[in-house]
Enzyme design. Structure first.
Site, PDB file in Angstrom:
ATOM      1  N   SER A 236       0.749  -1.210  -0.109  1.00 53.46           N
ATOM      2  CA  SER A 236       0.121   0.190   0.200  1.00 53.46           C
ATOM      3  C   SER A 236       0.768   1.155   0.194  1.00 53.46           C
ATOM      4  O   SER A 236       1.654   1.448  -0.850  1.00 53.46           O
ATOM      5  CB  SER A 236      -0.872  -0.144   1.202  1.00 53.46           C
ATOM      6  OG  SER A 236      -2.287   0.913   1.027  1.00 53.46           O
ATOM      7  N   ASP A 342      -8.837  -5.469  -5.650  1.00 52.26           N
ATOM      8  CA  ASP A 342      -8.674  -4.147  -4.669  1.00 52.26           C
ATOM      9  C   ASP A 342      -9.395  -3.038  -4.886  1.00 52.26           C
ATOM     10  O   ASP A 342      -9.117  -2.362  -6.030  1.00 52.26           O
ATOM     11  CB  ASP A 342      -7.351  -4.084  -4.692  1.00 52.26           C
ATOM     12  CG  ASP A 342      -6.725  -3.189  -3.580  1.00 52.26           C
ATOM     13  OD1 ASP A 342      -7.333  -2.184  -3.204  1.00 52.26           O
ATOM     14  OD2 ASP A 342      -5.393  -3.122  -3.616  1.00 52.26           O
ATOM     15  N   HIS A 373      -7.293  -5.762  -1.012  1.00 53.65           N
ATOM     16  CA  HIS A 373      -6.226  -5.129  -0.367  1.00 53.65           C
ATOM     17  C   HIS A 373      -5.587  -5.888   0.601  1.00 53.65           C
ATOM     18  O   HIS A 373      -5.531  -5.626   1.892  1.00 53.65           O
ATOM     19  CB  HIS A 373      -6.609  -3.882   0.155  1.00 53.65           C
ATOM     20  CG  HIS A 373      -5.454  -2.697   0.108  1.00 53.65           C
ATOM     21  ND1 HIS A 373      -4.740  -2.364  -1.113  1.00 53.65           N
ATOM     22  CD2 HIS A 373      -4.919  -2.043   1.002  1.00 53.65           C
ATOM     23  CE1 HIS A 373      -3.950  -1.355  -0.742  1.00 53.65           C
ATOM     24  NE2 HIS A 373      -3.870  -1.097   0.628  1.00 53.65           N
TER      25      HIS A 373
END
Length: 695
Positions: A236, A342, A373
């Site tokens: 991320s 995601d 995610h």
């Protein structure tokens, strides 16, 4: 990025791309003519020469046993003591003064490295994770934060990188980005400060930067223990920083492993003017900055507000945070990982970054999961640790273990079932134009290669209360909020691999309008429950250990399993836009009611197989509840089907789209499913404001 959840075997050798100067050519073996004799002196000389070359070459280069026993049979081994490893902190000078206190900002880097090489004057490479989350939010599925003893020395290093790699002859370096935890400066959400925070540490590790033993002192710290070779990894925000640092071309950065990472921050907040979130980067900065930064960085947050207007217009601030144009500067190899579902960091981030890296000739590898995610450590743990181990051994230690010659792409084709491809997108992929046509029912048409008849139109009214799940569940029904176009049932599997585009010509009734386009596989399946709390995984009560533990820093992590659900449709690619950006992707303008406007929606990259017997659908609608914000009106839009089309990356091109004959009866949509239980309604969770960490 809003955080929605907590979070092997050998393959046949297939060549990846070889960068210039890295030839894998092997000269042909010449057979000795029958009856030819080899002179003993020549043989002895050859043996001695080969032996001397073997002794002189670094052990890692040929995958043999190193003199210290670290590398054996092409793999680094855990020969060093984790319990006795050196733990220390340094503060690296960034050369910036974003907090405007009159002195250069210093960022904290916590280090754990094996003590045995240090005692001999040896050097080790670095595995580095630069993050803003080490004190505010934690890292990983559990999640973990950094901890320190009473003297301020680091105790817990989140995740397994230190536990696993330090015994194998690496240093683990975890960097607090500027404005977070124990670092000076301010959070600027992907801007110069974020990137220079991490870049400065890479430079220091390579002997080119300046660091100190304390946050405010003058005693310098050197990285004489470092080989200068660094690999960055992270999920991320952390992976985003790795992308940004690689795009500077900084020497010493040998490889990056970005997981679910952003490639352009504008595309995290907007899709051609259509906003994803109700807030902007200033809200994210408030959620992750340290208390000290919160008190001194008001001016920086105000700049973030001014630089990111909610109009969705492109500004110089967004240009600074777009790493894609600098893909040509990347010197590091790239091992990218992304969740195909995601909805936090959408797959378009990977698609555009990957395509530019390919054009620049960057050596690369990719894993695509069916989850949201989620870190691959929590999806395919044993295989993931193995491949990253070999990846770092190759690029940081120089071990010739063949990892760069393995298939480029690993793809989760079904839940926990993986396939590989020599390259990605898949070989044989061709951009293929599909066109919508009217059907027998208004709003429910067909999809194929034939163009629509002149004058063909379809109409829908934006309903911000509905989501993509509502549209897909009623793809075969006439509903006011969407139009859907489907193929007949497919006669054979159809693979979509790469990025798609949908070109729409629409006439609105108001001066503002948002558009959504989705690709849907209509047919029963069992998929990862990417809209659930774990985004496709569930935690178990058992733990598995990856490396060595010591008090305060365990190498044992919760095991997981796939969280699945039965469905009768799968949305596998999405795209959005503000129709007001019809003339310029970067600048919106008021629409003229009653006038046709044409815009292209960029759909997120995907790799999906629509199975034989299923149908492929293109759905066009307005606001996608929970994924984009609604405009200030609810327009009625009329599509000109003669000027509306989808360009899809089909493996095999148009000939691969083999549909069953029209006279074959279509499956009864109301018949109960036999192999998969009837699914319940899908609850689409909103992406949420970007005032929380991105994960």
């Amino acid at each position: 990025m809003a955080e929605h959840s907590r979070h092997t075997g050998r393959r046949r050798p297939v060549a990846l791309f070889c960068p210039p100067g890295h030839s894998r050519y092997r000269p042909p073996v010449r057979k000795r003519a029958r009856g030819t004799r080899i002179q003993w002196t020549t043989l002895i000389l050859a043996v001695v020469t080969a032996l001397m070359a073997s002794l002189a070459a670094p052990a890692a280069a040929h995958g043999g046993r190193g003199r210290d026993g670290t590398v054996r049979d092409g793999l680094s081994r855990p020969v060093y003591s984790y319990a006795d490893a050196i733990r220390e902190s340094v503060w690296v000078d960034t050369g910036l003064d974003l907090d405007r206190d009159g002195r250069p900002d210093r960022v904290a880097a916590d280090i754990v490295r094996p003590s045995e090489p240090a005692r001999r004057g040896g050097k080790v490479p670095v595995v580095m994770d630069a993050s803003p989350y080490y004190s505010c939010c934690g890292r990983g599925n559990e999640p973990q934060k950094k901890t320190y003893d009473s003297a301020g020395k680091p105790v817990q290093f989140p995740l397994h990188y230190d536990n696993y790699f330090v015994p194998r002859g690496y240093a683990a370096v975890l960097v607090d980005l500027a404005g977070t935890n124990r670092s000076d400066g301010c959070v600027d959400v992907g801007g110069r400060s974020d990137i220079i925070s991490a870049k400065a540490v890479v430079q220091w590790l390579n002997g080119q930067g300046t660091a100190y033993t304390t946050r405010t002192g003058t005693t310098r710290a050197t990285a004489s223990w470092s080989t200068g070779a660094t690999g960055m990894i992270g999920k991320s925000y952390d992976g985003t920083v790795a992308n940004g640092v690689a795009a500077t071309g900084v020497p010493g950065l040998k490889t990056i492993v970005p997981i679910g990472a952003i490639s352009s921050w504008y595309d995290y907040y907007f899709a051609k003017g259509a906003p994803y979130h109700s807030g902007g980067p200033d809200g994210l900065a408030r959620g992750i900055e340290s208390p000290e930064a919160a008190a001194r960085c008001g001016a920086v947050k105000n700049e973030l507000v001014r630089g990111a207007p909610r109009t969705g217009d492109w500004t110089p601030m967004w240009a600074e945070r777009d790493y894609v144009p600098d893909a040509g500067k990347v010197r590091a190899s790239v091992f990218a990982v992304h969740g195909g579902q995601d909805l936090n960091v959408r797959m378009n981030h990977l698609g555009q970054w990957w395509d530019k890296l390919a054009a620049a000739g960057v050596e690369r590898k990719i894993w695509l999961t069916q989850a949201g995610h989620v870190d691959p450590f929590d999806i395919r743990r044993a295989q993931w640790v193995d491949v990253v181990h070999r990846w770092f051994d190759h690029y940081l230690l120089g071990v010739d273990n063949g990892v760069e010659r393995e298939p480029m792409a690993d793809i989760e084709r079904e839940v926990d079932r993986w396939t590989t491809d020599a390259t990605w997108p898949a070989p044989g992929t061709q951009a293929t134009t599909l066109r919508p046509r009217n059907g027998t029912t208004p709003g429910v048409g067909t999809l194929g290669t034939e163009p629509a008849a002149a004058g063909s139109t379809e109409t829908f009214t934006d309903d911000p209360r509905q989501s993509e799940a509502d549209w897909a569940a009623r793809a075969d029904q006439a509903t006011a909020a969407k139009v859907a176009f489907t193929t007949r049932p497919l006669a054979r599997d159809l693979r979509v691999s790469g990025s798609a585009k949908v070109r729409v010509t629409a006439t609105p009734t108001t001066r503002t309008a948002h558009l959504s386009a989705i690709l849907v596989d209509l047919g029963p399946d069992t998929i990862r429950n990417y809209t659930g709390s774990g985004e496709g995984i569930s935690n178990l009560t058992t733990r598995s250990c990856w490396g060595e533990s010591r008090p305060g820093d365990s190498a044992c992590f919760l095991d997981t399993r796939a969280d699945t659900r039965a469905v009768d449709y799968t949305i596998f690619s999405r795209g959005w836009a503000d129709l007001g950006n019809y003339a310029d992707d970067h600048v919106g303008r008021p629409l003229t009611p009653g006038r046709a406007h044409t815009i292209t929606l960029d759909l997120a990259a995907s790799d999906h197989v629509v199975k034989a017997g299923h149908r492929l659908a293109l759905i066009v609608a307005g606001t996608d509840r929970g994924l984009i914000s609604a405009p200030n009106s609810q327009p009625r839009l009329t599509l000109d089907l003669t000027r509306t089309s989808a360009e899809l990356p089909l493996v095999g091109g148009a000939p691969a789209l083999v549909q069953r004959p029209a006279h074959e009866p279509a499956p009864d949509a109301n018949a109960p499913l036999t192999s998969v239980p009837e699914p319940g309604p899908i609850d689409r969770r909103p992406a949420g404001p970007a005032t929380r960490p991105i994960g």
